[in-house]
Enzyme design. Structure first.
Site, mmCIF file in Angstrom:
data_model
loop_
_atom_site.group_PDB
_atom_site.id
_atom_site.type_symbol
_atom_site.label_atom_id
_atom_site.label_comp_id
_atom_site.label_asym_id
_atom_site.label_seq_id
_atom_site.Cartn_x
_atom_site.Cartn_y
_atom_site.Cartn_z
ATOM 1 N N GLY A 10 -26.695 -52.568 -76.059
ATOM 2 C CA GLY A 10 -26.950 -54.013 -76.130
ATOM 3 C C GLY A 10 -25.660 -54.797 -76.302
ATOM 4 N N ALA A 11 -24.681 -54.509 -75.446
ATOM 5 C CA ALA A 11 -23.356 -55.131 -75.606
ATOM 6 C C ALA A 11 -23.093 -56.224 -74.583
ATOM 7 C CB ALA A 11 -22.270 -54.055 -75.540
ATOM 8 N N SER A 12 -24.147 -56.683 -73.885
ATOM 9 C CA SER A 12 -23.913 -57.733 -72.894
ATOM 10 C C SER A 12 -23.671 -59.084 -73.554
ATOM 11 C CB SER A 12 -25.099 -57.833 -71.924
ATOM 12 O OG SER A 12 -26.296 -58.077 -72.629
ATOM 13 N N VAL A 62 -32.827 -48.707 -73.362
ATOM 14 C CA VAL A 62 -32.782 -47.666 -74.398
ATOM 15 C C VAL A 62 -34.162 -47.079 -74.696
ATOM 16 C CG1 VAL A 62 -30.647 -48.478 -75.479
ATOM 17 C CG2 VAL A 62 -32.864 -49.332 -76.332
ATOM 18 N N ASN A 88 -27.148 -50.809 -81.352
ATOM 19 C CA ASN A 88 -27.197 -52.248 -81.638
ATOM 20 C C ASN A 88 -28.304 -52.972 -80.865
ATOM 21 O OD1 ASN A 88 -25.841 -55.051 -82.221
ATOM 22 N ND2 ASN A 88 -25.988 -54.919 -79.993
ATOM 23 N N SER A 140 -30.952 -54.886 -90.395
ATOM 24 C CA SER A 140 -31.033 -56.324 -90.667
ATOM 25 C C SER A 140 -31.475 -56.541 -92.111
ATOM 26 C CB SER A 140 -32.065 -56.972 -89.745
ATOM 27 O OG SER A 140 -32.359 -58.284 -90.164
ATOM 28 N N TYR A 153 -40.633 -56.465 -86.465
ATOM 29 C CA TYR A 153 -39.173 -56.361 -86.578
ATOM 30 C C TYR A 153 -38.758 -55.803 -87.949
ATOM 31 C CZ TYR A 153 -34.297 -58.102 -86.294
ATOM 32 O OH TYR A 153 -32.926 -58.221 -86.273
ATOM 33 N N ALA A 156 -39.433 -52.092 -88.074
ATOM 34 C CA ALA A 156 -38.446 -51.351 -87.282
ATOM 35 C C ALA A 156 -37.110 -51.278 -88.018
ATOM 36 C CB ALA A 156 -38.266 -52.025 -85.918
ATOM 37 N N LYS A 157 -36.669 -52.404 -88.576
ATOM 38 C CA LYS A 157 -35.352 -52.434 -89.225
ATOM 39 C C LYS A 157 -35.355 -51.627 -90.518
ATOM 40 C CE LYS A 157 -32.774 -54.724 -86.344
ATOM 41 N NZ LYS A 157 -31.898 -53.923 -85.470
HETATM 42 P P1 NAP Z 1 -28.889 -60.768 -78.601
HETATM 43 O O1 NAP Z 1 -27.782 -61.746 -78.546
HETATM 44 O O2 NAP Z 1 -30.263 -61.194 -78.202
HETATM 45 O O3 NAP Z 1 -28.455 -59.483 -77.740
HETATM 46 C C1 NAP Z 1 -29.335 -58.397 -77.630
HETATM 47 C C2 NAP Z 1 -28.697 -57.320 -76.801
HETATM 48 O O4 NAP Z 1 -29.597 -56.186 -76.770
HETATM 49 C C3 NAP Z 1 -28.467 -57.719 -75.357
HETATM 50 O O5 NAP Z 1 -27.240 -57.162 -74.914
HETATM 51 C C4 NAP Z 1 -29.637 -57.067 -74.607
HETATM 52 O O6 NAP Z 1 -29.315 -56.715 -73.272
HETATM 53 C C5 NAP Z 1 -29.783 -55.806 -75.424
HETATM 54 N N1 NAP Z 1 -31.100 -55.180 -75.266
HETATM 55 C C6 NAP Z 1 -32.312 -55.658 -75.594
HETATM 56 N N2 NAP Z 1 -33.274 -54.761 -75.279
HETATM 57 C C7 NAP Z 1 -32.640 -53.704 -74.733
HETATM 58 C C8 NAP Z 1 -33.072 -52.463 -74.202
HETATM 59 N N3 NAP Z 1 -34.369 -52.133 -74.177
HETATM 60 N N4 NAP Z 1 -32.144 -51.593 -73.747
HETATM 61 C C9 NAP Z 1 -30.823 -51.902 -73.755
HETATM 62 N N5 NAP Z 1 -30.353 -53.077 -74.248
HETATM 63 C C10 NAP Z 1 -31.256 -53.959 -74.719
HETATM 64 O O7 NAP Z 1 -29.083 -60.155 -80.068
HETATM 65 P P2 NAP Z 1 -28.059 -60.093 -81.315
HETATM 66 O O8 NAP Z 1 -28.392 -61.207 -82.202
HETATM 67 O O9 NAP Z 1 -26.687 -59.880 -80.843
HETATM 68 O O10 NAP Z 1 -28.623 -58.758 -82.035
HETATM 69 C C11 NAP Z 1 -27.953 -57.515 -81.917
HETATM 70 C C12 NAP Z 1 -28.499 -56.593 -82.992
HETATM 71 O O11 NAP Z 1 -28.257 -57.166 -84.282
HETATM 72 C C13 NAP Z 1 -30.001 -56.374 -82.903
HETATM 73 O O12 NAP Z 1 -30.316 -55.042 -83.267
HETATM 74 C C14 NAP Z 1 -30.542 -57.330 -83.943
HETATM 75 O O13 NAP Z 1 -31.807 -56.927 -84.406
HETATM 76 C C15 NAP Z 1 -29.462 -57.241 -85.003
HETATM 77 N N6 NAP Z 1 -29.414 -58.359 -85.919
HETATM 78 C C16 NAP Z 1 -29.187 -59.615 -85.460
HETATM 79 C C17 NAP Z 1 -29.116 -60.670 -86.377
HETATM 80 C C18 NAP Z 1 -28.851 -62.083 -85.967
HETATM 81 O O14 NAP Z 1 -28.964 -62.964 -86.825
HETATM 82 N N7 NAP Z 1 -28.498 -62.366 -84.737
HETATM 83 C C19 NAP Z 1 -29.304 -60.412 -87.738
HETATM 84 C C20 NAP Z 1 -29.531 -59.118 -88.163
HETATM 85 C C21 NAP Z 1 -29.578 -58.093 -87.235
HETATM 86 P P3 NAP Z 1 -29.867 -57.593 -72.019
HETATM 87 O O15 NAP Z 1 -29.346 -58.986 -72.247
HETATM 88 O O16 NAP Z 1 -29.314 -56.951 -70.828
HETATM 89 O O17 NAP Z 1 -31.374 -57.544 -72.135
#
Ligand code: NAP
Length: 245
Positions: A10-12, A62, A88, A140, A153, A156-157
């Site tokens: 999930g690094a896009s 994934v 991630n 999280s 969520y 899962a976390k």
């Molecule tokens: P984000 O900006 O929405 O990015 C999510 C990333 O996950 C994207 O690169 C997406 O790829 C990828 N992804 C989603 N489903 C996937 C799959 N089935 N297979 C492969 N890649 C997949 O989210 P983020 O906020 O950066 O979150 C990243 C991580 O941090 C997550 O685990 C989230 O639960 C955790 N987190 C986030 C926060 C927050 O406040 N943002 C807080 C706590 C924890 P595509 O774009 O190609 O779909």
């Protein structure tokens, strides 16, 4: 940090992109995984290279073991065995429990738990054989505290905590470690889509008075991925501005 070969799922965009970029700044080879955002993943590759690392973008959902195994093969072809896996990739599908469909439950658990299971299985031998391999799982604050509308969520976390501790025990005899980072609220697309009043409440409830940045999470992940964290395993590192105090 000694340059390593790293896979970041999930690094896009968002936190995953920040982690990839930060690892690139340490001279690492980075596999930039994404599910559907090809152009965004290509931009992450450019940023990793501009930071001083090497990178390839690899599409793999994934939740699909065959795609994850193909990603492992591509990583091996380009960079050789992997030293660092960062699980991630994540999604949310928020709805209060009484309205939650089984599909919304499954979809979120599949990405976070099956996804983490598939990727860790695919790269387990690499991590075990590496000189100081590193598994870093992104959980999280919601896994500890729960949150209205996030039963899927939060479950899962929370599962990621038990998974990480178990992998820490099972990897320990190899000298490799498994740790978890539990971010608070970070301004990525996952949080940007929340209504402004909710974001304001989160800020007000956070002792440091703001949301976190991607860089603040990436710094901690990169520390855990490095040789400097060699005596830390099975831990959850909270990065949340004191929100759980
Ligand atoms: P984000 O900006 O929405 O990015 C999510 C990333 O996950 C994207 O690169 C997406 O790829 C990828 N992804 C989603 N489903 C996937 C799959 N089935 N297979 C492969 N890649 C997949 O989210 P983020 O906020 O950066 O979150 C990243 C991580 O941090 C997550 O685990 C989230 O639960 C955790 N987190 C986030 C926060 C927050 O406040 N943002 C807080 C706590 C924890 P595509 O774009 O190609 O779909």
């Amino acid at each position: 940090m000694r340059p390593k070969t790293c896979v970041v799922t999930g690094a896009s965009k968002g936190i995953g992109r920040g982690i990839a970029e930060r690892l690139g700044a340490d001279g690492c080879d980075v596999v930039v995984n994404y599910r559907s955002s090809e152009a965004a993943a290509a931009e992450t590759v450019d940023r990793v290279e501009a930071a001083g690392g090497s990178a390839i973008a690899v599409q793999a959902d994934v939740t699909n073991l065959a795609e994850v195994e193909a990603m492992r093969d591509e990583a091996h072809e380009s960079f050789g065995p992997v030293d660092v896996l960062v699980n991630n990739a994540g999604i949310t599908q928020d709805v209060r429990f009484t309205e939650m469909s089984h599909e919304e439950w499954d979809t979120v658990l599949d990405v976070h738990l099956d996804g983490t299971f598939h990727c860790t299985q695919a790269f387990y031998d690499d991590l075990a054989d590496a000189e100081e391999g590193r598994l870093v799982n992104i959980s999280s604050i919601i896994g500890k505290e729960g949150n209205f509308g996030q039963a899927n969520y939060a479950t899962a976390k929370a599962g990621i905590f038990g998974f990480t501790r178990t992998l820490a025990l099972e990897l320990a005899s190899t000298g490799s470690t498994a740790n978890c980072v539990a971010p608070g609220f970070v301004l990525t697309s996952m949080v940007e889509e929340l209504p402004d009043d909710i974001k304001e409440t989160i800020r007000a409830d956070t002792p440091l008075g703001r949301l976190g940045t991607v860089e603040e999470i990436a710094d901690v992940v990169t520390f855990l991925a490095s040789d400097r964290s060699s005596f830390i395993t099975g831990e959850v590192i909270d990065v949340n501005g004191g929100k759980d105090l």
